[in-house]
Scaffold this motif. Structure first.
Motif, short mmCIF file in Angstrom:
data_model
loop_
_atom_site.label_atom_id
_atom_site.label_comp_id
_atom_site.label_asym_id
_atom_site.label_seq_id
_atom_site.Cartn_x
_atom_site.Cartn_y
_atom_site.Cartn_z
N VAL A 187 63.91 38.62 28.17
CA VAL A 187 64.12 40.04 27.97
C VAL A 187 64.19 40.29 26.46
CG1 VAL A 187 65.57 42.05 28.41
CG2 VAL A 187 65.39 40.24 30.13
N TYR A 188 63.41 41.23 26.00
CA TYR A 188 63.30 41.49 24.57
C TYR A 188 64.00 42.81 24.23
CZ TYR A 188 59.95 37.72 24.45
OH TYR A 188 59.36 36.48 24.53
N PHE A 189 64.82 42.74 23.21
CA PHE A 189 65.53 43.93 22.76
C PHE A 189 65.18 44.25 21.31
CE2 PHE A 189 68.25 44.88 26.24
CZ PHE A 189 68.51 43.67 26.86
N CYS A 190 64.93 45.51 21.08
CA CYS A 190 64.78 46.02 19.73
C CYS A 190 66.07 46.72 19.34
CB CYS A 190 63.61 47.00 19.68
SG CYS A 190 63.28 47.73 18.08
N ALA A 191 66.44 46.64 18.08
CA ALA A 191 67.68 47.27 17.62
C ALA A 191 67.46 47.83 16.22
CB ALA A 191 68.83 46.28 17.62
N SER A 192 68.38 48.69 15.81
CA SER A 192 68.28 49.26 14.47
C SER A 192 69.66 49.54 13.92
CB SER A 192 67.44 50.54 14.48
OG SER A 192 68.14 51.60 15.13
N SER A 193 69.72 49.76 12.60
CA SER A 193 70.98 50.11 11.95
C SER A 193 70.70 50.61 10.55
CB SER A 193 71.93 48.91 11.90
OG SER A 193 71.40 47.91 11.05
N TYR A 194 71.71 51.27 9.95
CA TYR A 194 71.61 51.63 8.53
C TYR A 194 71.80 50.40 7.66
CZ TYR A 194 71.67 56.68 9.30
OH TYR A 194 71.36 57.96 9.66
N GLY A 195 72.79 49.60 8.03
CA GLY A 195 73.12 48.41 7.26
C GLY A 195 72.65 47.16 7.96
N GLY A 196 73.31 46.03 7.65
CA GLY A 196 72.81 44.75 8.11
C GLY A 196 73.25 44.32 9.49
N THR A 197 74.03 45.12 10.20
CA THR A 197 74.50 44.73 11.52
C THR A 197 73.92 45.68 12.57
OG1 THR A 197 76.58 44.00 10.55
CG2 THR A 197 76.51 44.28 12.95
N PRO A 198 73.17 45.16 13.53
CA PRO A 198 72.56 46.05 14.52
C PRO A 198 73.60 46.79 15.33
CG PRO A 198 72.37 43.76 15.20
CD PRO A 198 72.89 43.74 13.80
N ASP A 199 73.45 48.12 15.45
CA ASP A 199 74.44 48.87 16.21
C ASP A 199 73.82 49.76 17.28
OD1 ASP A 199 74.94 50.87 13.22
OD2 ASP A 199 73.44 51.10 14.80
N THR A 200 72.51 49.86 17.30
CA THR A 200 71.85 50.67 18.31
C THR A 200 70.72 49.86 18.91
OG1 THR A 200 72.32 52.66 17.02
CG2 THR A 200 70.75 52.86 18.82
N PHE A 201 70.78 49.64 20.21
CA PHE A 201 69.80 48.81 20.90
C PHE A 201 68.98 49.66 21.86
CE2 PHE A 201 70.78 44.29 20.11
CZ PHE A 201 71.90 44.44 19.33
N GLY A 202 67.74 49.23 22.05
CA GLY A 202 66.94 49.79 23.12
C GLY A 202 67.35 49.19 24.46
N SER A 203 66.75 49.66 25.53
CA SER A 203 67.13 49.20 26.87
C SER A 203 66.38 47.96 27.30
CB SER A 203 66.94 50.32 27.88
OG SER A 203 65.61 50.77 27.86
N GLY A 204 65.47 47.46 26.47
CA GLY A 204 64.87 46.17 26.72
C GLY A 204 63.52 46.21 27.40
N THR A 205 62.77 45.12 27.21
CA THR A 205 61.50 44.88 27.90
C THR A 205 61.61 43.54 28.60
OG1 THR A 205 60.16 46.11 26.30
CG2 THR A 205 59.03 44.45 27.64
N ARG A 206 61.44 43.55 29.91
CA ARG A 206 61.48 42.30 30.68
C ARG A 206 60.07 41.76 30.80
NH1 ARG A 206 65.25 39.89 33.78
NH2 ARG A 206 66.60 41.72 33.58
N LEU A 207 59.83 40.61 30.17
CA LEU A 207 58.50 40.01 30.13
C LEU A 207 58.48 38.72 30.93
CD1 LEU A 207 55.60 39.87 28.94
CD2 LEU A 207 56.58 38.54 27.06
N THR A 208 57.49 38.60 31.78
CA THR A 208 57.27 37.37 32.54
C THR A 208 55.89 36.85 32.23
OG1 THR A 208 58.70 38.17 34.33
CG2 THR A 208 57.23 36.34 34.83
N VAL A 209 55.81 35.59 31.87
CA VAL A 209 54.53 34.94 31.58
C VAL A 209 54.27 33.92 32.69
CG1 VAL A 209 53.16 33.62 29.94
CG2 VAL A 209 54.88 35.25 29.12
N VAL A 210 53.13 34.10 33.37
CA VAL A 210 52.83 33.23 34.52
C VAL A 210 51.51 32.50 34.31
CG1 VAL A 210 54.17 34.64 36.11
CG2 VAL A 210 51.73 35.13 35.76
#
Lengths: 111, 114
Positions: free
Chosen positions: A88-111
């Motif tokens: 599961v991949y999450f993107c996040a962002s922040s003003y400074g160096g600590t992530p404080d806002t995350f997206g809801s994620g992408t669930r990736l399956t490789v078969v």
């Protein structure tokens, strides 16, 4: 405000295929991050960016690439997908160096 | 290498009961410590953070955490849990202020029973 938006939410890839996970934020945050979360584990940093045009590797960058052409967007590219990239991949962002806002994620399956 | 340990994989508490989730960090200089919550199907949300100063830190949603240097711990507490607190909780650390490279623990899954 939408915050951090990730697309797609789910994706199944075949081994060797490529894809781009999209991430956009509307908070004018300088910092953006990509994490992966494997089952039962904490998040691991793949890549991060401190501003447009600047990216750097995190803990687990192999098999991935990123770009940051604008403040808002930070896409993650998977080349030659492998089963080990199932996560599961999450993107996040922040003003400074600590992530404080995350997206809801992408669930990736490789078969 | 710096590390974060959350010894409890899964905790079940009754609604209205008190809660304490454990977090220990590896030895070294005083780290910067964080707690995040992850609701089912959602991304992480920052609950609170400790940089320096008062060792008891207040966060959102009624949570607090106490930094104890002697025990290398940063436990998360809530006096009375609500059903909506059911989620995954992750402790994280970094050694440098503003450092982008957080190290996360493996998380504790909290279940609330009526």
């Amino acid at each position: 405000n939408a915050g951090v938006t990730q697309t797609p939410k789910f994706r199944i890839l075949k081994i060797g295929q490529s894809m781009t996970l999209q991430c956009t934020q509307d908070m004018n945050h300088n910092y953006m991050y990509w994490y992966r979360q494997d089952p039962g584990m904490g998040l691991k940093l793949i890549y991060y960016s401190v501003g447009a045009g600047i990216t750097d590797k995190g803990e687990v960058p192999n098999g991935y690439n990123v770009s940051r052409s604008t403040t808002e967007d930070f896409p993650l590219r998977l080349e030659l997908a492998a089963p080990s990239q199932t996560s599961v991949y999450f993107c996040a962002s922040s003003y400074g160096g600590t992530p404080d806002t995350f997206g809801s994620g992408t669930r990736l399956t490789v078969v | 290498a710096q590390s974060v340990t959350q010894p409890d994989i899964h905790i079940t508490v009754s609604e209205g009961a008190s809660l304490e989730l454990r977090c220990n960090y590896s030895y070294g200089a005083t780290p910067y410590l964080f707690w995040y919550v992850q609701s089912p199907g959602q991304g992480l949300q920052l609950l609170l953070k400790y940089f320096s100063g008062d060792t008891l830190v207040q966060g959102i949603k009624g949570f607090e955490a106490e930094f104890k240097r002697s025990q290398s711990s940063f436990n998360l507490r809530k006096p009375s849990v609500h059903w909506s607190d059911a989620a995954g909780y992750f402790c994280a650390r970094t050694m440098t202020f503003g450092n982008e490279k957080l190290t996360f623990g493996t998380g504790t899954r909290l279940t609330i029973i009526p």
